[in-house]
Write a protein that holds these residues in place. Structure first.
Motif, PDB file in Angstrom:
ATOM      1  N   HIS A  15      -8.216   3.358   4.792  1.00  0.00           N
ATOM      2  CA  HIS A  15      -9.397   2.855   4.065  1.00  0.00           C
ATOM      3  C   HIS A  15      -9.553   1.363   4.275  1.00  0.00           C
ATOM      4  O   HIS A  15     -10.663   0.854   4.497  1.00  0.00           O
ATOM      5  CB  HIS A  15      -9.236   3.163   2.581  1.00  0.00           C
ATOM      6  CG  HIS A  15     -10.462   2.886   1.769  1.00  0.00           C
ATOM      7  ND1 HIS A  15     -10.713   1.668   1.178  1.00  0.00           N
ATOM      8  CD2 HIS A  15     -11.525   3.671   1.460  1.00  0.00           C
ATOM      9  CE1 HIS A  15     -11.859   1.711   0.538  1.00  0.00           C
ATOM     10  NE2 HIS A  15     -12.365   2.903   0.682  1.00  0.00           N
ATOM     11  N   GLU A  16      -8.444   0.623   4.254  1.00  0.00           N
ATOM     12  CA  GLU A  16      -8.474  -0.820   4.479  1.00  0.00           C
ATOM     13  C   GLU A  16      -8.971  -1.138   5.884  1.00  0.00           C
ATOM     14  O   GLU A  16      -9.814  -2.028   6.083  1.00  0.00           O
ATOM     15  CB  GLU A  16      -7.058  -1.382   4.280  1.00  0.00           C
ATOM     16  CG  GLU A  16      -6.891  -2.854   4.611  1.00  0.00           C
ATOM     17  CD  GLU A  16      -7.418  -3.776   3.526  1.00  0.00           C
ATOM     18  OE1 GLU A  16      -7.605  -4.970   3.815  1.00  0.00           O
ATOM     19  OE2 GLU A  16      -7.624  -3.297   2.389  1.00  0.00           O
ATOM     20  N   LEU A  22       0.828  -1.209   0.000  1.00  0.00           N
ATOM     21  CA  LEU A  22       0.000   0.000   0.000  1.00  0.00           C
ATOM     22  C   LEU A  22       0.859   1.255   0.000  1.00  0.00           C
ATOM     23  O   LEU A  22       0.487   2.276  -0.587  1.00  0.00           O
ATOM     24  CB  LEU A  22      -0.940  -0.011   1.209  1.00  0.00           C
ATOM     25  CG  LEU A  22      -2.051  -1.064   1.166  1.00  0.00           C
ATOM     26  CD1 LEU A  22      -2.873  -1.038   2.444  1.00  0.00           C
ATOM     27  CD2 LEU A  22      -2.953  -0.851  -0.053  1.00  0.00           C
ATOM     28  N   VAL A  75      -7.662  10.751  -3.135  1.00  0.00           N
ATOM     29  CA  VAL A  75      -7.349   9.318  -3.072  1.00  0.00           C
ATOM     30  C   VAL A  75      -8.593   8.518  -2.729  1.00  0.00           C
ATOM     31  O   VAL A  75      -8.872   7.470  -3.335  1.00  0.00           O
ATOM     32  CB  VAL A  75      -6.231   9.056  -2.036  1.00  0.00           C
ATOM     33  CG1 VAL A  75      -6.006   7.548  -1.859  1.00  0.00           C
ATOM     34  CG2 VAL A  75      -4.924   9.718  -2.473  1.00  0.00           C
ATOM     35  N   GLU A  76      -9.381   9.006  -1.767  1.00  0.00           N
ATOM     36  CA  GLU A  76     -10.579   8.266  -1.366  1.00  0.00           C
ATOM     37  C   GLU A  76     -11.665   8.315  -2.428  1.00  0.00           C
ATOM     38  O   GLU A  76     -12.467   7.391  -2.533  1.00  0.00           O
ATOM     39  CB  GLU A  76     -11.094   8.799  -0.027  1.00  0.00           C
ATOM     40  CG  GLU A  76     -10.180   8.452   1.142  1.00  0.00           C
ATOM     41  CD  GLU A  76     -10.858   8.610   2.488  1.00  0.00           C
ATOM     42  OE1 GLU A  76     -11.361   7.601   3.027  1.00  0.00           O
ATOM     43  OE2 GLU A  76     -10.885   9.745   2.986  1.00  0.00           O
ATOM     44  N   ARG A  99       1.801   1.599  -3.486  1.00  0.00           N
ATOM     45  CA  ARG A  99       0.654   2.061  -4.275  1.00  0.00           C
ATOM     46  C   ARG A  99       0.443   3.560  -4.072  1.00  0.00           C
ATOM     47  O   ARG A  99       0.091   4.271  -5.018  1.00  0.00           O
ATOM     48  CB  ARG A  99      -0.592   1.283  -3.852  1.00  0.00           C
ATOM     49  CG  ARG A  99      -1.820   1.559  -4.698  1.00  0.00           C
ATOM     50  CD  ARG A  99      -2.970   0.686  -4.255  1.00  0.00           C
ATOM     51  NE  ARG A  99      -4.237   1.120  -4.817  1.00  0.00           N
ATOM     52  CZ  ARG A  99      -5.417   0.700  -4.399  1.00  0.00           C
ATOM     53  NH1 ARG A  99      -5.486  -0.206  -3.430  1.00  0.00           N
ATOM     54  NH2 ARG A  99      -6.532   1.153  -4.951  1.00  0.00           N
ATOM     55  N   GLY A 100       0.673   4.024  -2.838  1.00  0.00           N
ATOM     56  CA  GLY A 100       0.576   5.459  -2.575  1.00  0.00           C
ATOM     57  C   GLY A 100       1.608   6.240  -3.369  1.00  0.00           C
ATOM     58  O   GLY A 100       1.324   7.336  -3.882  1.00  0.00           O
ATOM     59  N   LEU A 123     -11.147   5.518  -4.546  1.00  0.00           N
ATOM     60  CA  LEU A 123     -11.488   4.253  -3.900  1.00  0.00           C
ATOM     61  C   LEU A 123     -12.992   4.066  -3.746  1.00  0.00           C
ATOM     62  O   LEU A 123     -13.441   3.040  -3.242  1.00  0.00           O
ATOM     63  CB  LEU A 123     -10.831   4.182  -2.506  1.00  0.00           C
ATOM     64  CG  LEU A 123      -9.297   4.199  -2.484  1.00  0.00           C
ATOM     65  CD1 LEU A 123      -8.801   4.325  -1.051  1.00  0.00           C
ATOM     66  CD2 LEU A 123      -8.739   2.936  -3.120  1.00  0.00           C
ATOM     67  N   LEU A 143      -4.665   4.869   2.110  1.00  0.00           N
ATOM     68  CA  LEU A 143      -5.022   3.517   1.658  1.00  0.00           C
ATOM     69  C   LEU A 143      -5.101   2.552   2.840  1.00  0.00           C
ATOM     70  O   LEU A 143      -6.015   1.723   2.907  1.00  0.00           O
ATOM     71  CB  LEU A 143      -4.000   3.023   0.637  1.00  0.00           C
ATOM     72  CG  LEU A 143      -3.886   3.837  -0.658  1.00  0.00           C
ATOM     73  CD1 LEU A 143      -2.717   3.349  -1.498  1.00  0.00           C
ATOM     74  CD2 LEU A 143      -5.180   3.756  -1.447  1.00  0.00           C
ATOM     75  N   ARG A 193     -14.980   6.110  -1.844  1.00  0.00           N
ATOM     76  CA  ARG A 193     -15.215   6.286  -0.407  1.00  0.00           C
ATOM     77  C   ARG A 193     -16.643   6.745  -0.137  1.00  0.00           C
ATOM     78  O   ARG A 193     -17.271   7.391  -0.974  1.00  0.00           O
ATOM     79  CB  ARG A 193     -14.254   7.334   0.147  1.00  0.00           C
ATOM     80  CG  ARG A 193     -14.485   8.734  -0.404  1.00  0.00           C
ATOM     81  CD  ARG A 193     -13.681   9.770   0.356  1.00  0.00           C
ATOM     82  NE  ARG A 193     -13.880  11.099  -0.213  1.00  0.00           N
ATOM     83  CZ  ARG A 193     -14.881  11.893   0.096  1.00  0.00           C
ATOM     84  NH1 ARG A 193     -15.806  11.490   0.950  1.00  0.00           N
ATOM     85  NH2 ARG A 193     -14.999  13.087  -0.456  1.00  0.00           N
TER      86      ARG A 193
END
Length: 246
Positions: free
Chosen positions: A240-241, A10, A111-112, A13-14, A115, A237, A117
């Motif tokens: 969020h997980e 992650l 970012v969210e 990924r960021g 995803l 990330l 969010r």
């Protein structure tokens, strides 16, 4: 171990997210530059006054033989600088997030959004974000000292101080750093430091997978200016997980 590897992934990924969005990377680097200048000034002052500080913390050695007194004060100086570096890594993230609250909230939102969010539960003003960042940052730095100071002292124990202690010190630094890196997504959902710490404790390996590479990279001079926004994106990330599980 699987969660730790996922945390490292992650973080990577960021990095990918912000490298593909250079404007967001620049946005996150601006408060990091200001913080780096402030902490660099503090470190320069510390090194300049290190002899006086070493004497101040070792008054018991005043009457000792010159060789032994010098050895004790050199060790004290090294311990003070080492402790300052550890606190600096943790304090850097806290101060950067406090100063650049609106910048990092923008990054978190972008970012969210990617995803998918849910809407944020708490809309925070810049002043509120600043206050929360400073308050929680001070608490985390003070708590980190409870671990880092004994570990720095233990670093002078032969063998153990050169093997076990550096590993423990790296893990402690990583844990407190990641508590800062995931702060904004939790703030946006109305969750405080206590709830954040409890949530991360359930996925500690995942958190360390983000915090360990980030904290190690932040020890490279000036690298933290770039590492901080990249690690923050990874923190979104990770948050969020974890929040998905919550």
């Amino acid at each position: 171990m699987r969660d730790f590897v996922k945390g490292v992934g992650l973080f990577g990924r960021g990095v990918t997210i912000l490298v593909r969005r250079p404007r967001l990377l620049l946005l996150g680097a601006l408060p990091a530059v200001l913080t780096a200048l402030l902490l660099l000034g503090g470190m320069i002052a510390l090194v300049h006054w290190i002899d006086d500080l070493a004497m101040w913390v070792t008054p018991f050695a005043d009457g000792w033989a010159a060789g032994l007194r010098t050895a004790v004060r050199v060790a004290a100086g090294v311990a003070l600088v080492a402790a300052a570096l550890v606190v600096g890594v943790i304090g850097f993230s806290a101060l950067t997030l406090a100063i650049g609250g609106p910048f990092y909230e923008t990054i978190a939102e972008k970012v969210e959004d990617d995803l998918g969010r849910p809407p944020a539960e708490a809309e925070l003003s810049w002043w509120r974000m600043l206050w929360l960042g400073i308050r929680d940052g001070v608490l985390l730095v003070l708590r980190s000292l409870l671990f880092t100071v004994p570990l720095v002292v233990a670093g002078f124990i032969p063998v153990v101080g050169q093997t076990v202690v550096p590993v423990l010190l790296a893990l402690v630094t990583a844990w407190f750093l990641v508590l800062e890196l995931v702060a904004v997504p939790f703030y946006r959902r109305g969750m405080d430091l206590r709830q954040r710490r409890a949530a991360l404790a359930k996925r500690r390996a995942l958190a360390l997978g983000l915090g360990l590479p980030a904290s190690l990279l932040c020890t490279i001079p000036l690298a933290a200016i770039v590492v901080m926004p990249l690690a923050f994106a990874g923190g979104v990330l990770v948050a969020h997980e974890i929040l998905r599980d919550e």
